[in-house]
Design a protein around this motif. Structure first.
Motif, PDB file in Angstrom:
ATOM      1  N   PHE A  53      41.261  77.644  36.402  1.00 20.85           N
ATOM      2  CA  PHE A  53      42.734  77.700  36.697  1.00 20.85           C
ATOM      3  C   PHE A  53      43.161  78.734  35.652  1.00 20.85           C
ATOM      4  O   PHE A  53      42.454  79.140  34.938  1.00 20.85           O
ATOM      5  N   SER A  54      44.544  78.931  35.721  1.00 21.91           N
ATOM      6  CA  SER A  54      45.038  79.812  34.934  1.00 21.91           C
ATOM      7  C   SER A  54      46.288  79.229  34.056  1.00 21.91           C
ATOM      8  O   SER A  54      47.074  78.545  34.865  1.00 21.91           O
ATOM      9  N   ILE A  55      46.553  79.452  33.005  1.00 19.95           N
ATOM     10  CA  ILE A  55      47.832  78.958  32.145  1.00 19.95           C
ATOM     11  C   ILE A  55      48.599  80.275  31.715  1.00 19.95           C
ATOM     12  O   ILE A  55      47.935  80.860  30.911  1.00 19.95           O
ATOM     13  N   SER A  56      49.602  80.138  32.139  1.00 18.22           N
ATOM     14  CA  SER A  56      50.541  81.177  31.683  1.00 18.22           C
ATOM     15  C   SER A  56      51.673  80.616  30.673  1.00 18.22           C
ATOM     16  O   SER A  56      52.091  79.657  30.799  1.00 18.22           O
ATOM     17  N   LEU A  57      51.765  81.595  29.413  1.00 19.27           N
ATOM     18  CA  LEU A  57      52.614  81.136  28.408  1.00 19.27           C
ATOM     19  C   LEU A  57      53.617  82.083  28.256  1.00 19.27           C
ATOM     20  O   LEU A  57      53.110  83.222  28.016  1.00 19.27           O
TER      21      LEU A  57
END
Length: 119
Positions: free
Chosen positions: A26-30
């Motif tokens: 997955f990807s986590i955007s902050l």
């Protein structure tokens, strides 16, 4: 016929920590909201900035994301197959550091947890 119990969302933010199932990708955007304490102005990340996300298990560095390019103060951490294999079941700590004229710790020792999932 009974209903099948489904898994919790993965990844997810639960009890102030990132949680996901072992093997998930997955990807986590902050989006980082930074304010200069002296001028009270927003800080825009640019080519003079570096943001480092360091992930530790039992105080041993497991992985580091290093960002030098930004779009609207956003970073995207990609947990691909290679990284997912490194992150086995257990609890991890992560820090986020901003380096520019000064080095500033933005996040210190927050928790990530990888949960078991028999596949």
């Amino acid at each position: 016929m009974s209903n099948i119990i489904t898994a919790k969302q993965s990844p997810r933010l639960e009890n102030n920590k990132f949680v996901w199932y072992e093997g998930d990708t997955f990807s986590i955007s902050l989006t980082l909201s930074l304010i200069d304490e002296e001028t009270n102005e927003n800080i825009t990340l640019d080519d003079t900035s570096t943001v480092i996300v360091s992930i530790y298990k039992s105080k041993i560095l497991v992985h580091q994301f290093v960002f030098n390019e930004f779009d609207n103060n956003q970073i995207v951490m990609v947990f691909d197959d290679e990284l997912s294999k490194k992150m086995t079941v257990g609890e991890y700590n992560y820090t986020i550091t901003h380096k520019c004229l000064n080095t500033t710790t933005l996040v210190a020792n927050n928790i990530m947890e990888v949960e078991p999932c028999l596949q």
